[in-house]
Design an enzyme around this catalytic site. Structure first.
Site, PDB file in Angstrom:
ATOM      1  N   ASP A 116       0.808  -1.217   0.000  1.00  0.00           N
ATOM      2  CA  ASP A 116       0.000   0.000   0.000  1.00  0.00           C
ATOM      3  C   ASP A 116       0.838   1.263   0.000  1.00  0.00           C
ATOM      4  OD1 ASP A 116      -2.486  -0.927  -0.077  1.00  0.00           O
ATOM      5  OD2 ASP A 116      -2.993  -0.541   2.020  1.00  0.00           O
TER       6      ASP A 116
ATOM      7  N   LYS B   6      -3.560   3.797  -3.235  1.00  0.00           N
ATOM      8  CA  LYS B   6      -4.599   4.625  -3.851  1.00  0.00           C
ATOM      9  C   LYS B   6      -4.180   6.067  -3.717  1.00  0.00           C
ATOM     10  CE  LYS B   6      -8.201   1.354  -2.610  1.00  0.00           C
ATOM     11  NZ  LYS B   6      -7.400   0.546  -1.673  1.00  0.00           N
TER      12      LYS B   6
ATOM     13  N   MET C 236      -7.672   9.155   9.054  1.00  0.00           N
ATOM     14  CA  MET C 236      -8.255   9.612   7.786  1.00  0.00           C
ATOM     15  C   MET C 236      -9.077  10.883   8.016  1.00  0.00           C
ATOM     16  SD  MET C 236      -9.314   6.052   5.945  1.00  0.00           S
ATOM     17  CE  MET C 236     -10.221   5.243   7.275  1.00  0.00           C
TER      18      MET C 236
HETATM   19  N1  SAH Z   1      -4.097   0.446   9.160  1.00  0.00           N
HETATM   20  C1  SAH Z   1      -3.557   1.781   9.318  1.00  0.00           C
HETATM   21  C2  SAH Z   1      -4.604   2.845   9.028  1.00  0.00           C
HETATM   22  C3  SAH Z   1      -5.108   2.817   7.622  1.00  0.00           C
HETATM   23  S1  SAH Z   1      -6.235   4.102   7.269  1.00  0.00           S
HETATM   24  C4  SAH Z   1      -2.954   1.920  10.716  1.00  0.00           C
HETATM   25  O1  SAH Z   1      -3.169   1.061  11.559  1.00  0.00           O
HETATM   26  O2  SAH Z   1      -2.237   2.898  10.944  1.00  0.00           O
HETATM   27  C5  SAH Z   1      -5.157   5.350   6.671  1.00  0.00           C
HETATM   28  C6  SAH Z   1      -4.979   6.455   7.680  1.00  0.00           C
HETATM   29  O3  SAH Z   1      -4.051   6.059   8.663  1.00  0.00           O
HETATM   30  C7  SAH Z   1      -4.418   7.729   7.135  1.00  0.00           C
HETATM   31  O4  SAH Z   1      -5.391   8.526   6.515  1.00  0.00           O
HETATM   32  C8  SAH Z   1      -3.889   8.383   8.385  1.00  0.00           C
HETATM   33  O5  SAH Z   1      -4.933   8.939   9.135  1.00  0.00           O
HETATM   34  C9  SAH Z   1      -3.375   7.182   9.146  1.00  0.00           C
HETATM   35  N2  SAH Z   1      -1.938   6.965   8.981  1.00  0.00           N
HETATM   36  C10 SAH Z   1      -1.332   5.850   8.577  1.00  0.00           C
HETATM   37  N3  SAH Z   1       0.018   5.978   8.607  1.00  0.00           N
HETATM   38  C11 SAH Z   1       0.248   7.222   9.054  1.00  0.00           C
HETATM   39  C12 SAH Z   1       1.422   7.963   9.330  1.00  0.00           C
HETATM   40  N4  SAH Z   1       2.632   7.456   9.136  1.00  0.00           N
HETATM   41  N5  SAH Z   1       1.272   9.213   9.807  1.00  0.00           N
HETATM   42  C13 SAH Z   1       0.073   9.741  10.021  1.00  0.00           C
HETATM   43  N6  SAH Z   1      -1.058   9.090   9.768  1.00  0.00           N
HETATM   44  C14 SAH Z   1      -0.979   7.853   9.295  1.00  0.00           C
END
Ligand code: SAH
Length: 508
Positions: free
Chosen positions: A41, A63, A178
């Site tokens: 991803d 995406k 998000m």
């Molecule tokens: N499974 C992921 C979340 C997926 S949804 C997890 O557990 O972190 C995607 C959202 O995750 C993004 O829109 C953001 O809000 C957050 N996100 C993921 N990685 C991030 C990062 N390194 N810094 C800030 N937000 C992050």
């Protein structure tokens, strides 16, 4: 196991963690190392792909707006199809695979297709993001519960929308994933439900990576502030009193190279020492290997020289690669280290010497200066060099100053070509694309060949990218190509280079 499952492969839904490579789990690394196919991803750190086998297939399923990518049904179908071919399929997802981001749906599709699967949880950005911004999601004095919610849903929509009234009543720490682009309507909704206007809020973007940025404010003004500075996704938002703890606990963003994007041009295998040191000071590292180490053109000749190593008075190593190539063959030929006979060992530079020591051989001569001329000088100090038999273990096509100077001093010199460097043509981690798109603050050159090979790639020079060189020879090569050196290490090794970079930014 039924006949059906044994014929099939298996899908591993693997959490890549929030970005920092060190926050991947051991299990995630194992899975990647063993993968036939990796479907990854946008938010999974692509540097993890360097752990994969050379022949593993990698498929980007991110995406990103404006770029062609796979739809969710296409991703599901791809995982199932590849597993049915008997492959070991790794589905690598940012953070934890089951925290938002549709991992649960993928698992269902795989289960429905009767494919075997495993889930490898990861460190979610919902916890790591705040932690790297100096915000503990709980504190005994502040709260006793944490809520994770997605801001993806439009607060104006009624069905399935988040219950903001319930959130307001619940209080505690609330972490939103998000939806930073909807922050305006989300905070308005919270205020409408009676949450106090001065509630501390923090936004952390690209958390745990070298690009991390944090913005703080209150429920009243955070959305406005975010718009004002163009604060964009991906970000986690933290609402709650714990945000205030950042004032005393912010650690990550205070490191000396925080916010600096630095390119490392060494081979994939060698890069990690330099990369890790730079990262430990907070830099965002772009590993862009320009060369790869391959066996020498005449491996047989090299092996014969290694076999005869015991007839020499001295064996001189000029690089860690040479040490490795030498002993790899040596221990294939002999099962006893004493077969080296009376040969004494010289090593240019501490990294070379270190590698020799790791093979449990003593280094008899290690010049203070890490360049060929200095070694010859050190040898000349030894009275015994006249008629001494010396084997110089080196790369093909390297500078031949050392053998010449040793011969001039009366030694009988043989050269053993241990390896050759070839241009790295692959870009498995997308580093070149990233460099072109995002630029860099600094590029590091650790040898003349890294300069030449980097330039040979013909990549456009990112605007403002400065140069750090490991020493005068490398600098000269760069200048000969019309480049300007901004930093030159005083000690010509990795530690010296890192120190020079640190001082450069401390002074700027
Ligand atoms: N499974 C992921 C979340 C997926 S949804 C997890 O557990 O972190 C995607 C959202 O995750 C993004 O829109 C953001 O809000 C957050 N996100 C993921 N990685 C991030 C990062 N390194 N810094 C800030 N937000 C992050």
């Amino acid at each position: 196991m039924s006949a059906r499952t044994s014929k099939n492969g298996k899908v591993y839904l693997v959490g890549a963690g929030p970005g920092d490579l060190g926050l991947a789990t051991l299990r995630a690394k194992e899975c990647i190392e063993a993968a036939d196919i990796i479907v990854y991803d946008h938010l999974a750190n692509p540097e993890m792909l360097a752990w994969a086998r050379d022949d593993a297939e990698t498929i980007y399923a991110g995406k990103e707006p404006g770029e062609h990518s796979l739809s969710q049904p296409e991703i599901n179908a791809l995982l199932v199809e590849k597993a049915r071919e008997g492959k070991k399929v790794i589905r690598l997802k940012g953070g934890d695979p089951f925290v938002f981001g549709r991992g649960a749906e993928e698992a269902q599709a795989i289960a429905e297709a009767g494919i075997e699967f495993e889930v490898v949880p990861g460190i979610t950005s919902a916890i790591a993001g705040p932690a790297y911004a100096g915000i503990p999601v709980t504190h005994r004095a502040e709260n006793s519960h944490v809520t994770f919610f997605t801001g993806h849903e439009d607060p104006a929509k009624t069905e399935g929308a988040i219950d903001y009234a319930a959130l307001a009543k619940l209080g505690g720490t609330q972490v939103m994933l998000m939806g930073v682009e909807r922050l305006g309507s989300i905070t308005r909704e919270m205020l409408k439900q009676g949450v106090r206007a001065d509630l501390p809020v923090a936004l952390v973007r690209w958390a745990t990576t070298g690009k991390q940025e944090t913005l703080t404010g209150t429920l009243q003004d955070i959305a406005q502030r975010a718009v004002a500075i163009g604060f964009e996704a991906p970000a986690v938002a933290v609402f709650g009193e714990v945000v205030g703890l950042r004032d005393s606990l912010n650690w990550f963003e205070k490191r000396p190279l925080s916010g600096k994007r630095i390119v490392v041009t060494r081979t994939r295998k060698q890069a990690s020492v330099l990369s890790n040191k730079l990262r430990s000071f907070g830099a965002q590292v772009i590993e862009l290997p320009t060369i790869r180490i391959e066996p020498p053109t005449d491996l047989r000749e090299f092996a014969e020289l290694v076999q005869d190593a015991h007839i020499y008075d001295w064996i001189v190593f000029t690089s860690a690669n040479g040490v490795e190539a030498f002993f790899e063959i040596f221990f294939k030929l002999y099962d006893d280290a004493r077969e080296i006979g009376g040969a004494r060992i010289a090593a240019i530079g501490p990294a070379t010497a270190q590698r020799v020591k790791e093979f449990h051989f003593h280094v008899d001569l290690q010049p203070d200066e890490f360049i060929a001329e200095a070694v010859a000088k050190e040898f000349r100090k030894q009275s015994s060099i006249e008629n001494a038999r010396i084997l110089v273990v080196r790369a093909e096509k390297a500078r031949d100053v050392l053998p010449k100077e040793l011969s001039a001093a009366g030694a009988i010199v043989d050269e053993a070509f241990a390896y050759r460097t070839v241009p790295e043509t692959r870009d498995t981690t997308g580093a070149r694309r990233q460099l072109a798109k995002e630029g860099a603050d600094l590029i590091t050159f650790t040898s003349s060949s890294t300069v030449e090979n980097f330039l040979a790639l013909g990549l456009p020079w990112p605007k403002g990218m400065q140069i750090a060189s490991i020493g005068p020879i490398t600098s000269k090569t760069a200048r000969d190509h019309g480049l300007e050196i901004d930093i030159e290490a005083r000690r010509h090794d990795i530690d010296g280079l890192v120190e020079a970079i640190r001082q450069f930014y401390a002074g700027n």
